[in-house]
Scaffold this active site. Structure first.
Site, PDB file in Angstrom:
ATOM      1  N   GLU A  12      13.324   1.003  15.047  1.00  0.00           N
ATOM      2  CA  GLU A  12      13.406   1.385  13.477  1.00  0.00           C
ATOM      3  C   GLU A  12      14.405   2.337  12.946  1.00  0.00           C
ATOM      4  O   GLU A  12      15.176   3.176  15.043  1.00  0.00           O
ATOM      5  CB  GLU A  12      11.962   2.134  13.481  1.00  0.00           C
ATOM      6  CG  GLU A  12      10.806   1.130  13.334  1.00  0.00           C
ATOM      7  CD  GLU A  12      11.740   0.416  11.643  1.00  0.00           C
ATOM      8  OE1 GLU A  12      11.292   0.689  10.152  1.00  0.00           O
ATOM      9  OE2 GLU A  12      11.389  -0.815  11.892  1.00  0.00           O
ATOM     10  N   ARG A  19       6.524  -3.087 -67.676  1.00  0.00           N
ATOM     11  CA  ARG A  19       8.475  -2.112 -67.724  1.00  0.00           C
ATOM     12  C   ARG A  19       7.644  -1.021 -69.004  1.00  0.00           C
ATOM     13  O   ARG A  19       7.256  -1.573 -69.783  1.00  0.00           O
ATOM     14  CB  ARG A  19       9.469  -2.884 -68.143  1.00  0.00           C
ATOM     15  CG  ARG A  19       9.853  -3.654 -66.818  1.00  0.00           C
ATOM     16  CD  ARG A  19      11.519  -3.912 -67.385  1.00  0.00           C
ATOM     17  NE  ARG A  19      11.580  -4.260 -66.418  1.00  0.00           N
ATOM     18  CZ  ARG A  19      12.575  -5.405 -66.950  1.00  0.00           C
ATOM     19  NH1 ARG A  19      13.591  -5.252 -68.032  1.00  0.00           N
ATOM     20  NH2 ARG A  19      13.275  -6.219 -66.324  1.00  0.00           N
ATOM     21  N   ARG A  45       9.830   8.313  -2.694  1.00  0.00           N
ATOM     22  CA  ARG A  45      11.340   8.331  -2.987  1.00  0.00           C
ATOM     23  C   ARG A  45      11.709   7.755  -4.737  1.00  0.00           C
ATOM     24  O   ARG A  45      13.117   8.258  -5.265  1.00  0.00           O
ATOM     25  CB  ARG A  45      12.743   7.442  -2.487  1.00  0.00           C
ATOM     26  CG  ARG A  45      12.592   8.021  -0.793  1.00  0.00           C
ATOM     27  CD  ARG A  45      13.809   7.231  -0.244  1.00  0.00           C
ATOM     28  NE  ARG A  45      12.537   6.450   0.207  1.00  0.00           N
ATOM     29  CZ  ARG A  45      13.257   5.160   1.426  1.00  0.00           C
ATOM     30  NH1 ARG A  45      14.563   4.486   2.104  1.00  0.00           N
ATOM     31  NH2 ARG A  45      12.568   4.391   1.868  1.00  0.00           N
ATOM     32  N   TYR A  48       6.932  -8.233   2.069  1.00  0.00           N
ATOM     33  CA  TYR A  48       6.123  -6.684   1.635  1.00  0.00           C
ATOM     34  C   TYR A  48       6.693  -6.748  -0.726  1.00  0.00           C
ATOM     35  O   TYR A  48       7.225  -7.104  -0.302  1.00  0.00           O
ATOM     36  CB  TYR A  48       7.534  -5.914   2.250  1.00  0.00           C
ATOM     37  CG  TYR A  48       8.039  -5.846   3.497  1.00  0.00           C
ATOM     38  CD1 TYR A  48       6.802  -5.851   4.169  1.00  0.00           C
ATOM     39  CD2 TYR A  48       8.070  -4.690   4.303  1.00  0.00           C
ATOM     40  CE1 TYR A  48       6.257  -6.058   6.020  1.00  0.00           C
ATOM     41  CE2 TYR A  48       8.806  -4.501   5.642  1.00  0.00           C
ATOM     42  CZ  TYR A  48       7.232  -4.891   6.458  1.00  0.00           C
ATOM     43  OH  TYR A  48       7.633  -5.281   7.011  1.00  0.00           O
ATOM     44  N   GLY A  49       6.023  -6.015  -0.683  1.00  0.00           N
ATOM     45  CA  GLY A  49       5.604  -6.010  -2.264  1.00  0.00           C
ATOM     46  C   GLY A  49       7.131  -5.467  -2.327  1.00  0.00           C
ATOM     47  O   GLY A  49       6.471  -5.669  -4.137  1.00  0.00           O
ATOM     48  N   ALA A  86       0.145  -1.666   0.431  1.00  0.00           N
ATOM     49  CA  ALA A  86      -0.356   0.237   0.202  1.00  0.00           C
ATOM     50  C   ALA A  86       1.365   1.092  -0.236  1.00  0.00           C
ATOM     51  O   ALA A  86       0.262   2.368  -0.406  1.00  0.00           O
ATOM     52  CB  ALA A  86      -1.003  -0.376   1.430  1.00  0.00           C
ATOM     53  N   ASN A 116      11.959 -17.304 -54.947  1.00  0.00           N
ATOM     54  CA  ASN A 116      13.108 -16.465 -54.208  1.00  0.00           C
ATOM     55  C   ASN A 116      12.082 -14.839 -54.643  1.00  0.00           C
ATOM     56  O   ASN A 116      11.824 -14.672 -55.687  1.00  0.00           O
ATOM     57  CB  ASN A 116      14.073 -16.320 -55.476  1.00  0.00           C
ATOM     58  CG  ASN A 116      15.706 -15.824 -55.875  1.00  0.00           C
ATOM     59  OD1 ASN A 116      15.411 -15.218 -54.636  1.00  0.00           O
ATOM     60  ND2 ASN A 116      16.451 -15.943 -56.032  1.00  0.00           N
TER      61      ASN A 116
HETATM   62  C1  UD1 Z   1       9.931  -1.667   7.587  1.00  0.00           C
HETATM   63  C2  UD1 Z   1      10.253  -2.426   8.489  1.00  0.00           C
HETATM   64  C3  UD1 Z   1      12.162  -2.474   8.573  1.00  0.00           C
HETATM   65  C4  UD1 Z   1      12.066  -3.010   8.015  1.00  0.00           C
HETATM   66  C5  UD1 Z   1      12.356  -2.917   6.641  1.00  0.00           C
HETATM   67  C6  UD1 Z   1      12.948  -4.190   5.498  1.00  0.00           C
HETATM   68  C7  UD1 Z   1       8.440  -1.307   9.708  1.00  0.00           C
HETATM   69  C8  UD1 Z   1       7.869  -0.106  10.608  1.00  0.00           C
HETATM   70  N1  UD1 Z   1      10.039  -1.690   9.330  1.00  0.00           N
HETATM   71  O1  UD1 Z   1      10.647   0.328   6.730  1.00  0.00           O
HETATM   72  O2  UD1 Z   1      12.589  -2.703   9.672  1.00  0.00           O
HETATM   73  O3  UD1 Z   1      13.654  -3.510   7.837  1.00  0.00           O
HETATM   74  O4  UD1 Z   1      10.772  -2.575   6.320  1.00  0.00           O
HETATM   75  O5  UD1 Z   1      12.220  -3.437   4.597  1.00  0.00           O
HETATM   76  O6  UD1 Z   1       7.741  -1.571   9.449  1.00  0.00           O
HETATM   77  N2  UD1 Z   1       3.019  -0.550   3.559  1.00  0.00           N
HETATM   78  C9  UD1 Z   1       1.580  -0.208   3.040  1.00  0.00           C
HETATM   79  N3  UD1 Z   1       1.415   0.814   4.500  1.00  0.00           N
HETATM   80  C10 UD1 Z   1       1.164   1.922   4.935  1.00  0.00           C
HETATM   81  C11 UD1 Z   1       3.248   1.145   5.536  1.00  0.00           C
HETATM   82  C12 UD1 Z   1       3.676   0.922   4.420  1.00  0.00           C
HETATM   83  O7  UD1 Z   1       0.839  -1.330   2.467  1.00  0.00           O
HETATM   84  O8  UD1 Z   1       1.199   2.755   5.481  1.00  0.00           O
HETATM   85  C13 UD1 Z   1       3.779  -1.830   2.671  1.00  0.00           C
HETATM   86  C14 UD1 Z   1       5.117  -1.427   1.883  1.00  0.00           C
HETATM   87  O9  UD1 Z   1       3.777  -0.550   0.595  1.00  0.00           O
HETATM   88  C15 UD1 Z   1       5.725  -2.130   1.704  1.00  0.00           C
HETATM   89  C16 UD1 Z   1       6.314  -2.327   3.065  1.00  0.00           C
HETATM   90  O10 UD1 Z   1       4.658  -2.187   3.423  1.00  0.00           O
HETATM   91  O11 UD1 Z   1       6.054  -2.397   0.745  1.00  0.00           O
HETATM   92  C17 UD1 Z   1       6.745  -1.475   3.579  1.00  0.00           C
HETATM   93  O12 UD1 Z   1       6.632  -0.657   4.083  1.00  0.00           O
HETATM   94  P1  UD1 Z   1       8.338   0.747   3.783  1.00  0.00           P
HETATM   95  O13 UD1 Z   1       7.313   2.037   4.395  1.00  0.00           O
HETATM   96  O14 UD1 Z   1       9.139   0.863   2.869  1.00  0.00           O
HETATM   97  O15 UD1 Z   1       8.972   0.110   5.473  1.00  0.00           O
HETATM   98  P2  UD1 Z   1      10.282   0.938   5.565  1.00  0.00           P
HETATM   99  O16 UD1 Z   1      10.120   1.841   6.204  1.00  0.00           O
HETATM  100  O17 UD1 Z   1      10.987   0.138   4.354  1.00  0.00           O
END
Ligand code: UD1
Ligand code: CA
Length: 455
Positions: free
Chosen positions: A152, A438, A15, A100-101, A10, A375
């Site tokens: 974190e 021709r 970045r 994580y996606g 989500a 050909n």
């Molecule tokens: C998160 C972890 C961190 C870990 C890192 C690894 C937490 C608080 N921190 O940090 O410890 O080292 O991943 O990559 O979990 N997402 C949602 N909804 C939200 C927020 C995020 O679906 O409200 C999803 C994002 O799309 C993503 C994943 O969760 O796929 C991770 O979110 P992201 O914001 O990238 O977390 P990090 O700060 O990287």
């Protein structure tokens, strides 16, 4: 215990600086989220949930074909909040795996190890030791080396930032426990978010042991946050694929200049020169050489074939013994039978070319059926389009088409016919006849070319 998988997707991915949600950015021709999905689905979960939010409709529309239940997280209040959205759908006794996606290269093997760890201890967590742990949550352990919490980076003290064991975010635990701990989360932290990672400390305080495991390779756990990381991952992934192909017996001139965005099925003694891009579904037979700078998409290539430099081939079938290029363009629905030669600056579209036929120079063949041993001379054009509709050109076996011929479709040139060079064919040509059109050559004697005008 039945397995439920949740993939978090989500987040906006600020970045990336993109209107496109981060998880839809592509790695090796597939959305990041699709990579994670494929690793997940291989575990045959009872249920698989995708949590989407930012750019949600776009994510759902693009990836509709994936077998998953889509759950919206209306506001992005953190990873803990994202998981909470799914909890009403999860049976207490299920083992829940959270992925994580934006971490695309996780493998099925590592996920299996993680599931085993959770079944043994009640709570499995994937961690990694990185030389550069910046950006990740850190794993805090006590003097006995037991894990006690995750901090974190934004909340970490200078000392905690020195820890190089990081949280990958991937965990597995029982549904009822996850539910209970999620309900107790708060936003007392630097980002004012519900951190999924905070459930670790709660679990430990209740006496739960956290069993940590590590991935086969660090690449599996790298998250993608910006475009520089995306391109770095692309190169890693391409190298992995190239090495796998070399193990299968493919010669690759330079694995750093090879790209496969899709699926390749390949036999032995195949050689790829530099800068090859393969896309979609590709099948390649035995003893095939592909020259430098070719782009090949959704194509079946037979045995004993040479494709020379700078060819672009899409959605075609190339029969055994063919020789293509250099600089040929083979477009969708071109079907080349055995031993066909297609040379430079030849374009073929939606046409079948019979065994042993040759189209060696500067031609356009569209919407045509060409027989065996034909050909086609240099500069031959099938005029298939009248400005409104496309028409067919049919050419029988053993026909000889002289250079610079235009074939105005619909038209048929029957078996064994000969077309003289420079002819415009607008009516059918009978078997074994000669067609010639021709204008007669004129000679004007002692012709003086105009000279330059002097001012
Ligand atoms: C998160 C972890 C961190 C870990 C890192 C690894 C937490 C608080 N921190 O940090 O410890 O080292 O991943 O990559 O979990 N997402 C949602 N909804 C939200 C927020 C995020 O679906 O409200 C999803 C994002 O799309 C993503 C994943 O969760 O796929 C991770 O979110 P992201 O914001 O990238 O977390 P990090 O700060 O990287
Ligand atoms: Ca991340």
């Amino acid at each position: 215990m039945s397995l439920t998988i949740i993939i978090l997707a989500a987040g906006q991915g600020t970045r990336m600086r993109s209107d496109r949600p981060k998880v839809l950015h592509q790695l090796a021709g597939k959305a990041l989220l699709e990579h994670v999905y494929h690793a997940a689905i291989a575990l045959k979960p009872a249920q698989l949930f995708m949590v989407y939010g930012y750019g949600g409709e776009q994510v759902k529309d693009t990836l509709m074909h994936l077998e998953a239940k889509w759950i919206v997280q209306p506001e992005q209040l953190g990873t803990g909040h994202a998981v909470q959205q799914v909890m009403p759908n999860i049976p207490d006794e299920d083992n829940v795996l959270i992925l994580y996606g934006d971490v695309p290269l996780i493998t099925e093997e590592t996920l299996k190890t993680l599931i085993n760890a959770s079944e043994e201890s009640g709570f499995g967590l994937l961690t990694a030791h990185l030389d550069d742990p910046r950006g990740y949550g850190r794993i805090v352990r006590n003097e006995d080396g037991e894990m006690i919490r995750i901090v974190e980076e934004k909340d970490a003290s200078e000392q905690e930032k020195q820890i190089n064991e990081i949280n990958t975010g991937f965990m597995a635990l029982r549904g009822d426990l996850l539910k209970k701990w999620l309900e107790a989360l708060d936003i007392n932290n630097a980002q004012k978010e519900y951190y999924l990672t905070d459930i670790i400390e709660m679990a430990v305080l209740e006496g739960q042991v956290i069993k940590t495991i590590q991935p086969g390779s660090d690449i599996e756990i790298y998250g993608i946050n910006d475009r520089a990381q995306l391109s770095q991952m692309e190169r890693y992934y391409q190298l992995i694929q190239a090495h796998e192909l070399m193990r299968q017996g493919v010669t690759i001139a330079d694995p750093a200049r090879f790209d496969l965005r899709g699926d390749l099925e390949v036999s032995q003694d195949v050689e790829f020169d530099i800068n090859l891009l393969l896309q979609g579904r590709i099948k390649i037979g035995k003893n095939v050489k592909i020259g430098p700078n070719c782009v090949i998409k959704d194509t079946v290539i037979g045995d004993n074939i040479e494709i020379l430099a700078n060819c672009v081939i899409e959605n075609a079938v190339i029969g055994n013994g063919c020789r293509i290029g250099p600089f040929a363009r083979i477009r969708p629905q071109a079907v080349l039978d055995e031993n066909v030669h297609v040379g430079n600056f030849v374009e073929i579209k939606k046409s079948s070319i019979g065994q042993g036929s040759k189209i060696n120079h500067l031609s356009y063949i569209g919407d045509s059926d060409i027989g065996k041993n034909v050909n086609i001379g240099a500069g031959t054009i099938t005029c298939n389009y009248d400005g409104a509709n496309k028409h067919k050109t049919i050419i029988g076996d053993d026909v000889f088409i002289g250079s610079d011929t235009q074939l105005i479709a619909p038209v048929t040139v029957h078996k064994g016919a000969t077309i003289a060079a420079g002819t415009t064919i607008s009516r059918d040509v009978e078997e074994d006849t000669l067609a010639i059109s021709r204008s007669e050559q004129k000679i004007i004697k002692k012709w003086k070319r105009p000279g330059k005008v002097k001012h």
